[in-house]
Design a protein around this motif. Structure first.
Motif, PDB file in Angstrom:
ATOM      1  N   TYR A  81     -11.057  -4.368  -9.799  1.00 35.24           N
ATOM      2  CA  TYR A  81     -11.217  -5.414  -8.785  1.00 35.24           C
ATOM      3  C   TYR A  81     -12.202  -4.898  -7.749  1.00 35.24           C
ATOM      4  O   TYR A  81     -12.024  -3.815  -7.189  1.00 35.24           O
ATOM      5  CB  TYR A  81      -9.869  -5.738  -8.145  1.00 35.24           C
ATOM      6  N   ASP A  83     -14.712  -5.508  -4.312  1.00 31.39           N
ATOM      7  CA  ASP A  83     -15.145  -6.205  -3.109  1.00 31.39           C
ATOM      8  C   ASP A  83     -16.209  -5.331  -2.468  1.00 31.39           C
ATOM      9  O   ASP A  83     -15.898  -4.256  -1.940  1.00 31.39           O
ATOM     10  CB  ASP A  83     -13.973  -6.418  -2.146  1.00 31.39           C
ATOM     11  N   ASN A 106      -9.899 -14.803  -5.797  1.00 36.42           N
ATOM     12  CA  ASN A 106      -9.262 -14.500  -4.520  1.00 36.42           C
ATOM     13  C   ASN A 106      -8.249 -13.377  -4.724  1.00 36.42           C
ATOM     14  O   ASN A 106      -8.026 -12.913  -5.850  1.00 36.42           O
ATOM     15  CB  ASN A 106      -8.585 -15.740  -3.935  1.00 36.42           C
ATOM     16  N   CYS A 107      -7.623 -12.942  -3.650  1.00 34.34           N
ATOM     17  CA  CYS A 107      -6.677 -11.821  -3.722  1.00 34.34           C
ATOM     18  C   CYS A 107      -5.454 -12.155  -4.578  1.00 34.34           C
ATOM     19  O   CYS A 107      -4.927 -11.297  -5.290  1.00 34.34           O
ATOM     20  CB  CYS A 107      -6.241 -11.421  -2.321  1.00 34.34           C
ATOM     21  N   SER A 108      -5.007 -13.389  -4.506  1.00 34.71           N
ATOM     22  CA  SER A 108      -3.828 -13.796  -5.268  1.00 34.71           C
ATOM     23  C   SER A 108      -4.061 -13.653  -6.764  1.00 34.71           C
ATOM     24  O   SER A 108      -3.222 -13.113  -7.504  1.00 34.71           O
ATOM     25  CB  SER A 108      -3.455 -15.243  -4.920  1.00 34.71           C
ATOM     26  N   CYS A 143      -8.724  -1.423   6.704  1.00 33.90           N
ATOM     27  CA  CYS A 143      -8.447  -2.857   6.724  1.00 33.90           C
ATOM     28  C   CYS A 143      -8.093  -3.268   8.154  1.00 33.90           C
ATOM     29  O   CYS A 143      -7.108  -2.788   8.720  1.00 33.90           O
ATOM     30  CB  CYS A 143      -7.301  -3.184   5.767  1.00 33.90           C
ATOM     31  N   ILE A 161      -1.659 -12.267   1.042  1.00 37.19           N
ATOM     32  CA  ILE A 161      -2.330 -12.258  -0.260  1.00 37.19           C
ATOM     33  C   ILE A 161      -2.497 -13.675  -0.792  1.00 37.19           C
ATOM     34  O   ILE A 161      -3.518 -14.005  -1.422  1.00 37.19           O
ATOM     35  CB  ILE A 161      -1.549 -11.381  -1.260  1.00 37.19           C
ATOM     36  N   GLU A 165      -9.020 -16.182   2.812  1.00 43.24           N
ATOM     37  CA  GLU A 165      -9.495 -15.204   3.784  1.00 43.24           C
ATOM     38  C   GLU A 165      -9.600 -15.805   5.178  1.00 43.24           C
ATOM     39  O   GLU A 165      -9.314 -15.143   6.173  1.00 43.24           O
ATOM     40  CB  GLU A 165     -10.858 -14.663   3.343  1.00 43.24           C
ATOM     41  N   PRO A 171     -10.594  -9.967   5.359  1.00 45.07           N
ATOM     42  CA  PRO A 171     -10.377  -9.524   3.974  1.00 45.07           C
ATOM     43  C   PRO A 171      -9.264  -8.491   3.844  1.00 45.07           C
ATOM     44  O   PRO A 171      -8.938  -7.788   4.804  1.00 45.07           O
ATOM     45  CB  PRO A 171     -11.726  -8.917   3.592  1.00 45.07           C
ATOM     46  N   LEU A 172      -8.683  -8.426   2.657  1.00 43.50           N
ATOM     47  CA  LEU A 172      -7.725  -7.378   2.305  1.00 43.50           C
ATOM     48  C   LEU A 172      -8.436  -6.355   1.430  1.00 43.50           C
ATOM     49  O   LEU A 172      -9.217  -6.715   0.547  1.00 43.50           O
ATOM     50  CB  LEU A 172      -6.530  -7.968   1.550  1.00 43.50           C
ATOM     51  N   PRO A 174      -9.206  -3.699  -1.527  1.00 35.36           N
ATOM     52  CA  PRO A 174      -8.773  -3.573  -2.924  1.00 35.36           C
ATOM     53  C   PRO A 174      -7.607  -2.607  -3.109  1.00 35.36           C
ATOM     54  O   PRO A 174      -6.701  -2.861  -3.908  1.00 35.36           O
ATOM     55  CB  PRO A 174     -10.037  -3.074  -3.632  1.00 35.36           C
ATOM     56  N   ILE A 177      -4.377  -4.316  -2.628  1.00 32.65           N
ATOM     57  CA  ILE A 177      -4.028  -5.208  -3.744  1.00 32.65           C
ATOM     58  C   ILE A 177      -3.457  -4.394  -4.903  1.00 32.65           C
ATOM     59  O   ILE A 177      -2.441  -4.767  -5.508  1.00 32.65           O
ATOM     60  CB  ILE A 177      -5.255  -6.011  -4.202  1.00 32.65           C
TER      61      ILE A 177
END
Length: 280
Positions: A81, A83, A106-108, A143, A161, A165, A171-172, A174, A177
Motif C-alpha cells: 500500500y 502513499d 481509500n484507507c478502508s 501522522c 479509516i 480524508e 491522511p493516515l 500506511p 493501516i
C-alpha cells in the motif's frame, strides 16, 4: 582461514538456552518457539525480489548474501500500500509494485486488502501459531492526526479509516493501516520505524484483541542502540551530555529516503530527543 561456519541462532534470545548462574539472556526453555518452523512473507512497493534487493543493498556480508539470495527470491511478496506523501521523493520512481487506485482507492479498501493478504498468507503456509507483522520499511513522516489527538481510542481509529480524508481532516500513514490490519486479523504488530504509529487507538485495539500486542519505536539496532546505552551510563555518573553528533555512513536506502523527506527526518529525530530528554 578458519573452519566452515554453519547456520545458527547466535544472538537470537528466543532460541538460546539460559547461560550462567542467573540465566543470562536465553529464553528457549520458557518461550518454546522453534524459529526453523517460521513462515516468512510480507509486502513491498518495489518489484525487486528479496534476494536481489539484499544483494543490491550491499550492506550484509557478500558471501552470506550469495548463499541466501536464491532462497529469499522464492519468498512471495505482496504488493504494498503506497502513499507518496509518506515517503521521500527519491523513492517514488521505483515504487511500482503497489496496490492500484482501483484496489485501494481509500484507507478502508486498503485495510480490507491487507487483511485479505494476511489471511491468505496464513492459509498458504499452514500457520497455526502466532503471527507478527513487523514494520521494517523506511521511516515515514509523523501522522498529524495522532498529534492532534484524533486517534486516542479504538473507535476513533476505526472510524477515521472509514472516513474520507476530508472528513477526518488529513491522511493516515500506511504503517497505521498495516498495524490496524494486523491486529484485526489476530496478529501482533512491531513498529521498527521512528514515526508515531503507536497511538492510543492502536494500543486500545490491541488490548481488545486478546493475545496480541503492539509495540516499538525504531529498531535501535545500531547507533541509536549504542547511544541509548551510552547516555544512560553517563547520566548515572551524574554527568549531562550536551551534544551527541553522529552520521549515517551506510548509504543505505533508508538514508536516501531521509535525504529527500524533511518530515521523515523530524520523525527520526523524535527518537533521539526522547533518548536525550530530561529524566522525569
Amino acid at each position: 582461514r578458519g573452519e566452515p561456519m554453519s547456520a545458527n541462532y547466535n544472538g537470537c534470545i528466543t532460541q538460546l538456552k539460559e547461560r550462567g548462574v542467573h540465566g543470562g539472556v536465553g529464553f528457549a526453555e520458557k518461550v518454546n518457539i522453534n524459529a526453523s518452523m517460521a513462515a516468512v512473507g510480507g509486502w513491498e512497493i518495489r518489484p525487486s525480489k528479496l534476494g536481489d534487493a539484499l544483494r543490491n543493498a550491499q550492506i550484509l556480508d557478500y558471501d552470506m548474501v550469495r548463499q541466501l539470495k536464491d532462497e529469499m527470491n522464492r519468498v512471495k511478496v505482496f504488493r504494498g500500500y503506497y502513499d507518496p506523501r509518506f515517503i521521500g521523493s527519491s523513492q517514488h520512481a521505483t515504487a511500482t509494485h503497489i496496490l492500484s487506485k482501483k484496489e485501494a482507492p481509500n484507507c478502508s479498501e486498503a485495510l480490507k486488502t491487507i487483511r485479505a493478504d494476511i489471511r491468505y498468507f496464513k492459509w498458504r503456509n499452514g500457520v497455526v501459531g502466532h503471527t507478527t507483522v513487523i514494520w521494517s520499511a523506511s521511516v515515514e513522516p509523523n501522522c498529524e492526526l495522532v498529534y492532534e489527538g484524533k486517534l486516542e481510542t479504538a473507535k476513533d481509529l476505526l472510524d477515521a479509516i472509514e472516513m474520507s480524508e476530508e472528513e477526518r481532516g488529513g491522511p493516515l500513514s500506511p504503517s497505521l493501516i498495516y498495524a490496524t490490519a494486523a491486529i484485526l486479523e489476530g496478529c501482533s504488530f512491531v513498529n521498527g520505524g521512528s514515526q508515531n504509529t503507536m497511538c492510543g487507538g492502536l494500543e486500545e485495539l490491541a488490548r481488545q484483541q486478546m493475545g496480541v500486542y503492539c509495540l516499538g519505536t525504531d529498531f535501535k539496532a545500531g547507533q541509536t542502540k549504542f547511544k541509548t546505552a551510552a547516555v544512560e551510563y553517563i547520566r548515572t555518573m551524574g554527568l549531562t551530555p550536551k551534544v551527541i553528533a553522529s552520521s549515517n555512513h551506510l548509504g543505505n536506502n533508508d538514508m536516501r529516503n531521509l535525504a529527500t523527506a524533511d518530515k521523515a527526518r523530524h520523525a527520526k529525530l523524535r527518537v533521539k530527543h526522547d533518548i536525550f530528554a530530561a529524566w522525569e
